[in-house]
Design an enzyme around this catalytic site. Structure first.
Site, PDB file in Angstrom:
ATOM      1  N   CYS A 118       0.852  -1.186   0.000  1.00  0.00           N
ATOM      2  CA  CYS A 118       0.000   0.000   0.000  1.00  0.00           C
ATOM      3  C   CYS A 118       0.889   1.237   0.000  1.00  0.00           C
ATOM      4  CB  CYS A 118      -0.934   0.000   1.204  1.00  0.00           C
ATOM      5  SG  CYS A 118      -0.115  -0.303   2.769  1.00  0.00           S
ATOM      6  N   GLU A 172      -8.158   8.824   3.897  1.00  0.00           N
ATOM      7  CA  GLU A 172      -7.787   8.444   2.545  1.00  0.00           C
ATOM      8  C   GLU A 172      -8.967   8.029   1.687  1.00  0.00           C
ATOM      9  OE1 GLU A 172      -3.363   6.597   3.258  1.00  0.00           O
ATOM     10  OE2 GLU A 172      -5.011   5.177   3.024  1.00  0.00           O
TER      11      GLU A 172
END
Length: 178
Positions: free
Chosen positions: A68, A115
């Site tokens: 990620c 996010e």
């Protein structure tokens, strides 16, 4: 705590770019930004997960998806996901966009992930060598196995990975794999 000073992409609720900011500052200010999560499967329909090194700026020592990160300012999201896959896991492969979602969580060190996370999937079956500065351990697991592990000990897994595993989109994707 290790963190770089890379400029990452700020976005609005519609995931439209609004600017950029230093990675640490963005997380200190809880600003909405763009991110990605990569899920790599093998031919046995197992998911590659890894344990983050302990000195990550947050969630150190926790297990998470294959890789990620955040696209750098001016970088396309899929390009960033492939770049980071190589940096963390030591290989790249074709990636397909699966879905995106918004989440927000504040960690014990007061940094906040706010996010819009773009989730990508890929297939990989070759040997690889992980970056020991990023990855403490890794393993291939079936989705039912990881779902049970997360149910038993959610504190061992990153917040965003647990959200991905809860997703109906992922469940539909995994059903197609079977």
């Amino acid at each position: 705590m290790s963190i770089d000073t890379t400029e990452i992409i700020l976005v609005n609720e519609a995931d439209e770019e609004t600017g950029s900011g230093g990675k640490l500052w963005v997380h200190q200010q809880a600003l909405l930004h763009r991110a990605f999560s990569v899920l790599i499967f093998n031919d046995n329909n197992e998911l590659l997960i890894h344990q983050r090194v302990f000195d990550k700026y947050h969630s150190g020592g926790l297990w998470t998806n294959t890789c990620c990160g955040h696209p750098n300012a001016g970088e396309e999201i899929k390009t960033a996901a492939k770049r980071r896959l190589g940096e963390e896991m030591g290989f790249t492969c074709d990636l397909d966009f699966l879905y995106k979602f918004h989440y927000k969580v504040t960690f014990d060190n007061q940094l906040t992930e706010n996010e819009i996370d773009h989730v990508f999937t890929g297939l990989y079956n070759e040997p690889f060598e992980v970056n020991p500065a990023e990855v403490l351990a890794y393993k291939w697991v079936s989705i039912p196995e990881i779902m049970e592990e997360v149910k038993q000990k959610p504190e061992n897994y990153t917040f965003w990975f647990r959200k991905i595993l809860e997703s109906d989109v992922l469940q539909d994707f995994v059903a197609v794999l079977s």
